[in-house]
Design an enzyme around this catalytic site. Structure first.
Site, PDB file in Angstrom:
ATOM      1  CB  SER A  95      15.766 -20.582  26.823  1.00 55.25           C
ATOM      2  OG  SER A  95      16.721 -20.290  25.997  1.00 55.25           O
ATOM      3  CG  ASP A 224      14.029 -14.276  22.484  1.00 58.35           C
ATOM      4  OD1 ASP A 224      15.471 -14.196  22.449  1.00 58.35           O
ATOM      5  OD2 ASP A 224      13.276 -15.247  22.938  1.00 58.35           O
ATOM      6  CG  HIS A 252      15.838 -15.198  25.644  1.00 57.27           C
ATOM      7  ND1 HIS A 252      15.375 -16.156  24.837  1.00 57.27           N
ATOM      8  CD2 HIS A 252      16.767 -15.986  26.604  1.00 57.27           C
ATOM      9  CE1 HIS A 252      15.658 -17.731  25.007  1.00 57.27           C
ATOM     10  NE2 HIS A 252      16.452 -17.383  26.094  1.00 57.27           N
TER      11      HIS A 252
END
Length: 271
Positions: A95, A224, A252
């Protein structure tokens, strides 16, 4: 605790276990090095030296009032890798950490970084603008800012539900993972988390991605709900030596909930 003090006086906490080729892990917002438990244990057992740090303002690192931006995040990593004299390293980021890996590798990594892996990453840029019309609207990030800045404890308690895809049919909340996410988030600085939203949403990694010659593996879940899947093919297309693997139905937070699959694919890429 193992820490280094970077040039502005902020202490950066890190874990450093094992010997062999180093793998450096870069966590996502608003978490800490603990989010890599499943990978740290797996790769340590595979004979690698595993290192993970808490980004400034996160986890056990210092809560500085300045420097909560991508440039400083990458500079902090450069100081850490220099202090540990890491060479031929593999850098893996999730991320926000995926953006941190790309910025660090492009700006500081020459001669030190062998390969990189970015997972559910914010690259090349998240926010919707004229150059990125299918990006995420500013209003979404303003909502994250409002929740983080005004009611962080409750907001962070609810955030893992979409993060791990537990709002999908047939999925069950894993309470230990949810509480561990909340624990990690609440260890950090509300100011760093608030300012970090701009860092992960508005930083543009296009030129960084274009500049890299090293092999880069791009991993992204097709379900996600935090960083849309369309980020991944755009990032992979900008890389000279990129490889994309996508996962139908993965969320995610797949490094935690789908660790067995993710670890296997990373290991194959490293080898």
């Amino acid at each position: 605790m193992s820490t280094i003090t970077v040039k502005d006086g902020t202490e950066i906490y890190y874990k450093d276990w094992g010997t062999g080729q180093p793998i450096v892990f870069h966590h996502g917002w608003p978490l800490s090095a603990d989010d890599w438990d499943a990978q740290m244990m797996f790769f340590l057992k595979q004979g690698y030296r595993v290192i993970a740090h808490d980004r400034r303002g996160h986890g056990r690192s210092g809560q500085s009032s300045e420097g909560n931006n991508m440039e400083t995040y990458a500079a902090d990593v450069a100081e850490l890798t220099a202090a540990l004299d890491l060479k031929d390293a593999i850098h893996i980021g999730h991320s926000t950490g995926g953006g941190e890996v790309i910025r660090y590798a492009a700006k500081y990594g020459k001669g030190r970084v062998a390969k990189a892996v970015i997972i559910s990453a914010v690259t090349p840029i998240m926010i919707q603008n004229e150059a990125n019309p299918d990006g995420v609207p500013l209003s979404v990030f303003d909502e994250i800012r409002e929740g983080t800045g005004s009611s962080r404890s409750q907001y962070f308690y609810d955030f893992p539900i979409p993060f791990y895809g537990w709002n999908r049919e047939g999925k069950t909340v894993q309470e230990g993972i949810k509480h561990n996410w909340w624990r990690q988030g609440m260890m950090g600085s509300v100011l760093a988390h608030y300012e970090g939203i701009k860092a992960f949403s508005e930083s543009d990694f296009t030129e960084d991605l274009k500049s890299l010659d090293i092999p880069v593996l791009v991993l992204h879940g097709e379900d996600d709900q935090i960083v849309p899947y369309n980020q991944a093919p755009k990032a992979a297309a900008l890389l000279k030596n990129g490889k994309l693997i996508s996962y139908p139905g993965f969320p995610h937070g797949m490094p935690t909930t789908e660790a067995e699959t993710i670890n296997k694919d990373i290991l194959a890429f490293i080898k």
